[in-house]
Design a protein around this motif. Structure first.
Motif, mmCIF file in Angstrom:
data_model
loop_
_atom_site.group_PDB
_atom_site.id
_atom_site.type_symbol
_atom_site.label_atom_id
_atom_site.label_comp_id
_atom_site.label_asym_id
_atom_site.label_seq_id
_atom_site.Cartn_x
_atom_site.Cartn_y
_atom_site.Cartn_z
ATOM 1 N N UNK A 1 0.837 -1.210 0.000
ATOM 2 C CA UNK A 1 0.000 0.000 0.000
ATOM 3 C C UNK A 1 0.870 1.258 0.000
ATOM 4 N N UNK A 2 0.417 2.260 -0.713
ATOM 5 C CA UNK A 2 1.149 3.517 -0.808
ATOM 6 C C UNK A 2 0.706 4.490 0.275
ATOM 7 N N UNK A 3 1.587 5.406 0.618
ATOM 8 C CA UNK A 3 1.254 6.441 1.594
ATOM 9 C C UNK A 3 0.200 7.377 1.021
ATOM 10 N N UNK A 4 -0.792 7.692 1.831
ATOM 11 C CA UNK A 4 -1.849 8.621 1.431
ATOM 12 C C UNK A 4 -1.305 10.041 1.552
ATOM 13 N N UNK A 5 -1.513 10.847 0.515
ATOM 14 C CA UNK A 5 -0.986 12.204 0.498
ATOM 15 C C UNK A 5 -2.059 13.275 0.687
ATOM 16 N N UNK A 6 -3.335 12.910 0.439
ATOM 17 C CA UNK A 6 -4.411 13.889 0.559
ATOM 18 C C UNK A 6 -5.744 13.167 0.726
ATOM 19 N N UNK A 7 -6.634 13.768 1.513
ATOM 20 C CA UNK A 7 -7.990 13.236 1.670
ATOM 21 C C UNK A 7 -8.984 14.385 1.665
ATOM 22 N N UNK A 8 -10.202 14.096 1.235
ATOM 23 C CA UNK A 8 -11.291 15.078 1.263
ATOM 24 C C UNK A 8 -12.584 14.344 1.573
ATOM 25 N N UNK A 9 -13.371 14.903 2.461
ATOM 26 C CA UNK A 9 -14.665 14.329 2.799
ATOM 27 C C UNK A 9 -15.717 14.847 1.832
ATOM 28 N N UNK A 10 -16.465 13.938 1.232
ATOM 29 C CA UNK A 10 -17.547 14.298 0.315
ATOM 30 C C UNK A 10 -18.638 15.020 1.106
ATOM 31 N N UNK A 11 -19.324 15.984 0.510
ATOM 32 C CA UNK A 11 -20.397 16.699 1.212
ATOM 33 C C UNK A 11 -21.511 15.795 1.748
ATOM 34 N N UNK A 12 -21.693 14.605 1.168
ATOM 35 C CA UNK A 12 -22.725 13.705 1.679
ATOM 36 C C UNK A 12 -22.321 13.030 2.993
ATOM 37 N N UNK A 13 -21.085 13.250 3.428
ATOM 38 C CA UNK A 13 -20.547 12.738 4.684
ATOM 39 C C UNK A 13 -20.446 11.210 4.743
ATOM 40 N N UNK A 14 -20.667 10.530 3.633
ATOM 41 C CA UNK A 14 -20.577 9.068 3.626
ATOM 42 C C UNK A 14 -19.469 8.558 2.720
ATOM 43 N N UNK A 15 -18.771 9.474 2.039
ATOM 44 C CA UNK A 15 -17.683 9.083 1.149
ATOM 45 C C UNK A 15 -16.446 9.927 1.437
ATOM 46 N N UNK A 16 -15.297 9.291 1.281
ATOM 47 C CA UNK A 16 -14.019 9.953 1.459
ATOM 48 C C UNK A 16 -13.220 9.742 0.188
ATOM 49 N N UNK A 17 -12.570 10.785 -0.297
ATOM 50 C CA UNK A 17 -11.735 10.676 -1.495
ATOM 51 C C UNK A 17 -10.289 10.774 -1.029
#
Length: 69
Positions: A1-17
């Motif tokens: 697995x690669x290191x995660x460099x960025x995350x964003x929470x979707x406005x629906x609060x049920x998905x993460x990018x």
């Protein structure tokens, strides 16, 4: 697995990018606790940043080659 460099929470609060060092952008289902979708927009070029529009109309990712998808 690669290191995660960025995350964003979707406005629906049920998905993460997330974006990672291997160039993957993933959409995570927080309720099912799993990856729903994965794209690799520019090969193995690391993703630097991901963002979601507040109206959920767009997901944007930028990489270390200064490309935006």
């Amino acid at each position: 697995p690669a290191a995660v460099t960025s995350v964003a929470l979707h406005p629906n609060q049920t998905e993460l990018i997330s974006g990672d060092q291997n160039g993957n952008v993933r959409v995570w289902d927080l309720q099912a606790n799993g990856c729903m979708q994965e794209i690799v927009p520019d090969g193995d070029v690391p993703i630097r940043s991901v963002a979601v529009a507040s109206d959920a109309s767009m997901v944007v990712a930028g990489n270390n080659s200064a490309k935006v998808f």
